[in-house]
Design a protein around this motif. Structure first.
Motif, mmCIF file in Angstrom:
data_model
loop_
_atom_site.group_PDB
_atom_site.id
_atom_site.type_symbol
_atom_site.label_atom_id
_atom_site.label_comp_id
_atom_site.label_asym_id
_atom_site.label_seq_id
_atom_site.Cartn_x
_atom_site.Cartn_y
_atom_site.Cartn_z
ATOM 1 N N SER A 1 17.166 35.276 -28.951
ATOM 2 C CA SER A 1 16.537 35.360 -27.636
ATOM 3 C C SER A 1 15.224 34.593 -27.687
ATOM 4 O O SER A 1 14.257 35.058 -28.285
ATOM 5 C CB SER A 1 16.288 36.824 -27.253
ATOM 6 N N THR A 2 15.197 33.413 -27.084
ATOM 7 C CA THR A 2 13.975 32.626 -27.111
ATOM 8 C C THR A 2 12.924 33.263 -26.212
ATOM 9 O O THR A 2 13.240 33.776 -25.138
ATOM 10 C CB THR A 2 14.245 31.187 -26.640
ATOM 11 N N LYS B 1 9.759 28.711 -28.447
ATOM 12 C CA LYS B 1 10.559 28.529 -27.242
ATOM 13 C C LYS B 1 11.669 27.497 -27.440
ATOM 14 O O LYS B 1 12.663 27.498 -26.717
ATOM 15 C CB LYS B 1 9.661 28.107 -26.072
ATOM 16 N N ARG B 2 11.515 26.613 -28.410
ATOM 17 C CA ARG B 2 12.522 25.579 -28.653
ATOM 18 C C ARG B 2 13.717 26.090 -29.466
ATOM 19 O O ARG B 2 14.714 25.389 -29.611
ATOM 20 C CB ARG B 2 11.881 24.402 -29.393
ATOM 21 N N TYR C 1 22.885 25.572 -33.588
ATOM 22 C CA TYR C 1 23.376 25.365 -32.235
ATOM 23 C C TYR C 1 24.112 24.030 -32.196
ATOM 24 O O TYR C 1 23.491 22.966 -32.373
ATOM 25 C CB TYR C 1 22.214 25.369 -31.237
ATOM 26 N N ARG D 1 17.113 27.952 -30.411
ATOM 27 C CA ARG D 1 18.313 28.329 -29.657
ATOM 28 C C ARG D 1 19.489 28.458 -30.616
ATOM 29 O O ARG D 1 19.431 28.031 -31.767
ATOM 30 C CB ARG D 1 18.620 27.290 -28.581
ATOM 31 N N GLY D 2 20.567 29.075 -30.128
ATOM 32 C CA GLY D 2 21.780 29.200 -30.921
ATOM 33 C C GLY D 2 21.880 30.498 -31.680
ATOM 34 O O GLY D 2 21.255 31.503 -31.344
ATOM 35 N N LYS E 1 23.064 35.851 -30.770
ATOM 36 C CA LYS E 1 22.280 34.758 -30.225
ATOM 37 C C LYS E 1 20.793 35.092 -30.311
ATOM 38 O O LYS E 1 20.393 36.226 -30.083
ATOM 39 C CB LYS E 1 22.659 34.509 -28.766
ATOM 40 N N THR F 1 18.368 28.800 -37.505
ATOM 41 C CA THR F 1 19.274 28.921 -36.363
ATOM 42 C C THR F 1 20.217 27.715 -36.322
ATOM 43 O O THR F 1 19.899 26.632 -36.829
ATOM 44 C CB THR F 1 18.498 28.997 -35.039
#
Length: 669
Positions: free
Chosen positions: A304-305, A560-561, A578, A563-564, A302, A576
């Motif tokens: 890490s944001t 920061k946006r 998600y 993810r996944g 995963k 990435t």
């Protein structure tokens, strides 16, 4: 001066038998050539690029009609000039030859064009440097070289590392755990040279480097590179290079040094008959690169944001109505972020009766009512009185205990930059007063060694963090700490706001080691990071925006946006996945490119109808990109999509001036 020795263009290049120590790049401009590498022969034609690795045997046979550009980078240049970090062995299976071709094109164009000597030299050096940095991405590390003669290779490396000393074959053979006879025979079999000849050639290579890049006397160069006397050095140098060291130094700029001395090899001196090819290379400002990504092979870790902390230096940041509106506006833009109270701010408050200070009450009421995560920086000098500090510190903890009663927030974080003994004392006091709070030991030069001993101490309430101010801090010591401590946090606190390249470097670093990263932004930058609703401040903000404050904020927002899962990452492109969304970040390409056209082939793409959006973060004073002719590239921002069976093809342009963010998701009708 280096390009006179490293870059050559040959018409007829025939080298019957050589042993390469360094990296040799061949680019066929015209015609064809039979090239044998380690006994395997292939026919190469125009526009082909060939990389010959360190310690490879090679043989080159070409006709008189062939024109071949040769770039030779010895171990000396790679080690001293480029800091190439051994090994000098390139993984040719994964190498992106299109990028190397682009650099070679630029090298050749500048080599043959009419321009001042200084201008030519500077451009050539710049392109060679970029090319070597590209090769650096594809190098293989120690232990991946051919295993059959690894003992001899280790002996050769030992000779390179100790060439200045009095070396005897018996000493080197002992290092390889071989008998003298066995080592001598294997060395001659691999290199075609006996021990003394190879050692002499190594010393001469470093001597040539000193002649090119230093102003040392000939006698000093001889002494510094392991020769017993100056006359012996001159004799050996003349035998190898067919010129004395003094004349070699004088004639560097006159093209008198030849990497190859075979009689059948001819240096090209007139470029008239290849003018069409050169013109084609000159006019070509777009390079095309294609990358295949297979969804079946995606990385499962995963991403890490990054976390964001606003570093509070001034109490007015949280008490002034205008500054408070800025913070709330930022929250609407990027979501949750935390506040980190500086040690200096609270140390000043410690000196006063802060329990009865109305501004302190106002500061905490604003922070806690709007549910900001609150952190505190604690710095203690090595000789600071811990007993005196704890008395003051307990007053703060007692005040925070009252805050938890009124506002319900029970968890705080404390970043403690202190010795291990001081850290233990302070953390115990915190746990006794605020049990649910976290304490983080911030590593510094005095307590870096503690990281290896702290793994058993890490839990939900105790953590370790490593603070970096820019990419120069990413040294070997910190890297080794990261490898041994998977739970280590990275605190990135830039000293100046426009360190976008630095943030990119640190973010890539966190991905490579799968580490959490917290970005600390100074509160003095807030005015420029959020556009003002008040027109009388617009002029000031526009001026600050040109210094990249807002661009830094925009990049943090983009990161920061994310993810996944990480589907793909090669240092320049991050993808990435998600659920039903994909995100692609394209970092700035190397600054040599005018334009770079990228094509990403996503295999195993299962979404149906898609929709997307993208934006570019410009990092050159918010200006449009202008090419050498003064025209704006209208299509620089274009992104196109093409569907094939089980595949999505994404095409776009990148530049050194922009970061591109592409967001793809399944369309719901």
């Amino acid at each position: 001066m280096m390009y006179d020795c490293n870059l050559k263009i040959y018409q007829t290049l025939n080298v019957q038998s050589e042993f390469n120590i360094g990296l040799l790049l061949l680019y066929i401009i015209e015609g064809s050539s039979n090239i044998s590498i380690n006994g395997k022969t292939n026919m190469y034609k125009s526009n082909d690029m060939i990389v010959i690795n360190d310690l490879d045997h090679y043989r080159i046979l070409s006709s008189k009609k062939s024109v071949i550009a040769c770039l030779f980078l010895s171990r000396v240049e790679l080690d001293k000039f480029f800091r190439f970090n051994k090994k000098y062995y390139i993984n040719k299976d994964k190498l992106d030859l299109s990028v190397l071709k682009f650099y070679m094109n630029k090298l050749i164009v500048n080599y043959v064009n009419d321009q001042s000597e200084n201008e030519k030299q500077n451009k050539i050096l710049e392109y060679i440097n970029q090319l070597v940095m590209t090769l650096h991405l594809y190098r293989k590390l120690d232990g991946t070289i051919i295993s059959n003669n690894i003992d001899v290779y280790s002996g050769i490396n030992y000779m390179y590392e100790h060439y200045k000393e009095k070396l005897y074959i018996g000493k080197v053979a002992t290092q390889c755990l071989l008998s003298v006879r066995r080592f001598s025979n294997k060395l001659e079999e691999v290199t075609g040279m006996r021990f003394n000849e190879l050692l002499r050639n190594i010393r001469l290579s470093y001597s040539a480097f000193d002649l090119m890049y230093t102003k040392k006397l000939i006698s000093q160069i001889a002494n510094d590179n392991g020769f017993t006397n100056e006359s012996g050095f001159i004799t050996h140098f003349r035998d190898k290079y067919h010129i004395t060291p003094a004349k070699f130094r004088k004639q560097l700029e006159n093209d008198h040094y030849y990497p190859f001395h075979n009689k059948n090899t001819t240096l090209l001196r007139s470029f008239e008959h290849i003018n069409d090819q050169i013109k084609y290379l000159t006019d070509r400002d777009v390079d095309y690169v294609s990358i295949d990504i297979n969804m079946k092979n995606k990385i499962r870790s995963k991403i890490s944001t990054p976390n964001l902390l606003i570093y509070i230096r001034d109490i007015e940041t949280l008490t002034n109505n205008f500054q408070q509106s800025k913070l709330l506006s930022m929250r609407r833009e990027i979501g949750l972020f935390g506040l980190l109270f500086s040690h200096q701010l609270f140390y000043e408050l410690y000196q006063s009766n802060f329990e009865n200070n109305k501004l302190v009450h106002q500061m905490f009421s604003f922070s806690l009512e709007h549910q900001f995560d609150i952190s505190f920086e604690v710095k203690l000098g090595k000789n600071q009185n811990i007993e005196e500090f704890t008395l003051i510190f307990k007053r703060l903890l007692n005040y925070l205990t009252d805050c938890t009663y009124f506002y319900g927030q029970r968890s705080f974080q404390f970043y403690i930059d202190a010795s291990y003994y001081q850290f233990n004392r302070i953390s115990k006091i915190i746990q006794d007063n605020l049990k649910e709070s976290k304490v983080i030991l911030v590593l510094n030069k005095q307590n870096n060694y503690l990281a290896k001993r702290m793994s058993h101490k890490v839990n939900d309430n105790k953590q370790i963090a490593c603070k970096v101010h820019h990419e120069i801090d990413s040294d070997k010591d910190i890297t080794s700490i990261l490898k041994n401590n998977p739970s280590l946090n990275i605190l990135y606190q830039p000293n100046i706001p426009n360190r976008i390249e630095s943030l990119i470097s640190i973010f890539k670093w966190s991905i490579a080691f799968n580490q959490n990263i917290s970005m600390i932004i100074d509160d003095t930058w807030l005015d420029s990071m959020i556009p003002s609703q008040s027109t009388h401040l617009m002029i000031k903000e526009l001026q600050l925006n040109k210094e990249s404050h807002y661009q830094l904020f925009e990049l943090i927002l983009t990161l920061k946006r994310l993810r996944g899962d990480i589907v793909y990452f090669n240092g320049l492109i991050l993808m990435t996945h998600y659920l039903n969304e994909y995100q692609i970040i394209i970092f700035p390409n190397m600054k040599i490119f005018n334009r770079l056209h990228q094509r990403i082939n996503i295999n195993g793409f299962k979404l149906g109808e898609i929709e997307y959006r993208h934006h570019d973060i410009l990092i050159k004073n918010n200006q449009l990109i202008i090419n050498s002719d003064g025209d704006t590239h209208q299509n620089m921002a274009e992104v196109s999509f093409k569907r094939e069976i089980g595949k999505l093809i994404v095409q776009f342009y990148t530049s050194p001036y922009a970061i591109k963010h592409i967001y793809i998701k399944q369309k719901i009708n």
